[in-house]
Design an enzyme around this catalytic site. Structure first.
Site, PDB file in Angstrom:
ATOM      1  N   GLY A  79       0.605  -1.100   0.259  1.00 48.98           N
ATOM      2  CA  GLY A  79      -0.373  -0.215  -0.133  1.00 48.98           C
ATOM      3  C   GLY A  79       0.721   1.440  -0.030  1.00 48.98           C
ATOM      4  N   LEU A 101      -4.302  -5.715  -4.676  1.00 47.03           N
ATOM      5  CA  LEU A 101      -2.789  -4.787  -4.217  1.00 47.03           C
ATOM      6  C   LEU A 101      -1.654  -5.206  -3.919  1.00 47.03           C
ATOM      7  CD1 LEU A 101      -2.069  -1.130  -5.100  1.00 47.03           C
ATOM      8  CD2 LEU A 101      -2.888  -0.977  -2.302  1.00 47.03           C
ATOM      9  N   ASP A 102      -0.760  -5.109  -4.464  1.00 45.97           N
ATOM     10  CA  ASP A 102       0.493  -5.377  -4.284  1.00 45.97           C
ATOM     11  C   ASP A 102       1.023  -7.006  -3.585  1.00 45.97           C
ATOM     12  OD1 ASP A 102       1.588  -2.990  -4.282  1.00 45.97           O
ATOM     13  OD2 ASP A 102       1.160  -2.147  -2.026  1.00 45.97           O
ATOM     14  N   ALA A 103       0.013  -7.453  -4.625  1.00 40.47           N
ATOM     15  CA  ALA A 103      -0.079  -8.838  -3.502  1.00 40.47           C
ATOM     16  C   ALA A 103       0.173 -10.433  -4.886  1.00 40.47           C
ATOM     17  CB  ALA A 103      -1.677  -9.635  -3.237  1.00 40.47           C
TER      18      ALA A 103
END
Lengths: 287, 287, 287, 287
Positions: free
Chosen positions: A205, A231-233
């Site tokens: 994040g 997100l960002d995964a």
């Protein structure tokens, strides 16, 4: 590690005996000389088999169809393989997206110029104008697609059109600070590599350096990953770190971090272009 | 970096001009020769000032009271300083707690034996018997305090009694897999250092290597931190990492991780014993 | 990376098309399932081909002779291969040599005890008595072979006899500070792994930490290599480093270095035992 | 770590009690607030004392002469100190020299543009024309001074004139592949920082990557050092490394090495500009 003028075959299928024999036997009969080969099985029992083979086969460009038909028929179909062939003349068409910070973008453009990245940069896109001058000077087309607060859907439409028009087959988010929607990613249907400025999964994040400073970590990092809707995964391709201490203010973390970010992103893009990365669920195999 | 036979003064107070002059002036008048000195200000404006000074002052042991009274009166009180003095003869009394895995515990005991850790190990405590033989052989007393599911409070009472009886002034959790309650920590009122087998804040809590494997990270790590009531959230003293890849099963991450864990914990304990670590809220200053 | 209960085949020969097909075809016909396979070619043209294959083949122990005869006849001889097979039951018999410093020796013994190193320690030999107590306590036989200034040849004779009597097939110099003669190495005819306490080729020879301090390096290291007649010049298996600075006295370099040395040596021995290291002239291939 | 608008005082003298008290007392009486301070003593007995102090003192620019006279008279002379003061307005005038490879040069120019390097680039000089276009585009003056085989002395004369004309007070060899003569260095009388593409003292001299490949090292590195008459033997400022393996051809070592080289050189230049580096014989103190 360098394999100019080699073709590459990537294979993925349920693991079972005889896979290496089948692929290497086919290549031998086709007259190919294997230069490099890696395999991985995700699990000794019931796992998935992954293979990357680089080989010399003069004239494969001319005879590609026959080679592909033969491989499909004799090897891939009998073993239930997902596969793809890259011939030496298949150059990746890469689009680079950035926002205001230029260190990752300029680094990739420099590596392109020196020939380290073997791909074409077909477009640079940004939601800001800050980097326009730096990019123009290098003779690379710069597209400005602003993303106003209430105009995100429209901006994504423009972006999609532009990427399609340029037939980009790889999108690199070189510090592009907008979240791409699931709908956009699905419509694009091309791999998107992002550089996140933390050592994921720590500090996913926004504002990772500020949060790293608050937490008092002694090491910061950066993570290059394929973008998924969450997100960002997405699957991690590459990570690296740098040591920091109590004397580093947030601005110092950003400065140190920039050097990590650009190297991690470059390595991830390099490995992707070399066909070394295969996605395995939420993980990657990097040969 | 080695400062045998030196005394050390640690100071913390609101930052303002004249602090270094005040401390170094006092030491000079007392006949001390400063060997090493570090300072840090948490913020240029309105920050906190931290100072560690190591100095030679022959005979300070005999005259300690006078030195301390003088420093308090002339320097510390006028500047609102929190401070502590360590004389060469003040040896730390260290208690080591472990559960079933011996790599961190045995490593610290080995470093104690070779003189690398300048402290006394007054007790080894475990909630299991697995490591008893290995520790007995080294001639260190091993205490078994089991922690049954419904007997945690009672086990903490026994542990507290034992640590007090041995006058431990540092507790090291060398892979002790029990969570210490806030009440225990408050009653103990001594620093507790823990080694967590992940690169915090990633994978706080249980099973970090399994979760690192699931997430497909390319680097694993370990974190030594002071224990606070909130699990794995205390001030970080030291972290380090090791590179892994898709070929590493969970057991491989554990194997690689053990080497990182023991070195990170040893470094943290070494720095603590050297009076190099000062807690600054949720962060540490490590001189 | 773990391959308990797998057999391993190591192959080396002049590179040419069809090698992978020949080996994997033979294994497939023998009923083996390849678990892991790496290959390397030292040069695209006229290079040497190296292959390590790990495979499951239940019952290979019972049928080993037939397997070996078949492989020799059908694959190895036609392609001019040097090769060796390791079956799951073939345990390495390891002798450890040390002088006065115990960190590498004790570390290897600890890894042996925990099962991390899958080999038998058949003897510990030292030219000093310093470590005798530490080793005895672990129940490992300790042999003292002093090396007086004028008795080196005699000491080597005793050592050779002892290693032969224990049928050692790997000798590890875990900080053994004597130079082994070329005649001894030739007579022994077994691989010897040494840990050198510098980042070779920097500071080959004596007193590397003192010389690193003089030169003012900012990073120190350790190197594990196979021993050859030329001092510290044998093929490198593994290296690693640690950051140091101007505050580190020679004693600090030694302290920091010990942690690097023992990890580097352990990794090298682990890879050797896993049959991952193949010598290629003055270099190694480490799969 | 950032100290804009602070003045810095660097001190070096024989170690003895009272030095910190003398300097900090003077600064306190002058109205300065110490922001950061590091000291080092090369030896507990008979060593050299090094000090770097950064402090806020509004108006020091206007009153510099009085401050310097006072410090010299009251502190420096009585203690036999070598010292220098840097006021916030003293900007370093930096000349960059390169030959054909641009990665270090362009990296420094990029860091200059983004403000990361707080110095003026007064000239870029090269013995080749390869990088002229890249540098021109950035608006930095490019000077071509060829170094023909029999014209080295003449080329050095031109170079010296040019550096003097531009009043350069730091020269950075950003992959400048010419050896500067002792006479030139003496006449220049300004610090010269070089990046060497190996982990010194390993592979000093020419072709370090080719020699690293031959030797089969598992880690390569780069070294930034002050230039002295003896080739690649000057005091080391910074070093870093990258892991490589048997798959890396010489070209791969060069590619991986470029990323290490530019970061190591940038860190060294950054620390020099921050007045963090003090030469101590053949070593450096880097605060």
């Amino acid at each position: 590690m360098q394999d100019d003028h080699t073709a590459r075959l990537l294979v993925r299928c349920p693991d079972r005996p005889g896979l290496v024999a089948a692929v290497s036997g086919f290549l031998f009969r086709a007259g190919a000389n294997i230069v490099e080969s890696q395999q991985h099985s995700s699990d000794p029992v019931g796992g998935t088999f992954f293979l990357r083979t680089a080989f010399h086969l003069p004239g494969i460009g001319a005879d590609r169809d026959a080679f592909e038909r033969g491989f499909a028929h004799e090897v891939a179909e009998p073993h239930g393989m997902t596969w793809r062939l890259r011939c030496p003349e298949d150059r990746t068409r890469m689009a680079l997206l950035a926002s205001r910070e230029g260190h990752c973008l300029l680094d990739l453009l420099w590596r392109r110029r020196t020939g380290e990245l073997d791909a074409d940069v077909v477009a640079v896109v940004s939601n800001h104008r800050d980097l326009e001058g730096e990019v123009d000077v290098l003779g690379v087309p710069y597209h400005h697609i602003p993303v106003p607060r209430d105009g995100k859907a429209d901006a994504e439409r423009q972006l999609l059109e532009l990427l399609r028009a340029h037939r980009a087959d790889l999108v690199v988010l070189a510090r592009y600070m907008q979240i791409l929607s699931g709908a956009f990613l699905e419509a694009l249907d091309r791999p998107v590599i992002n550089i996140h400025h933390s050592f994921l999964p720590a500090f996913a994040g926004a504002q990772p350096y500020a949060r790293a400073h608050d937490r008092g970590v002694k090491i910061i990092g950066a993570t290059a990953h394929y973008v998924t809707e969450e997100l960002d995964a997405g699957p991690i391709i590459e990570q690296d770190v740098a040591r920091v201490d109590h004397t580093h203010a947030i601005g110092d973390l950003e400065r140190v971090g920039r050097d990590v970010e650009r190297v991690v992103l470059a390595r991830a893009v390099l490995r992707h272009l070399d066909d070394r990365v295969i996605v395995d669920g939420s993980r990657t195999v990097v040969f």
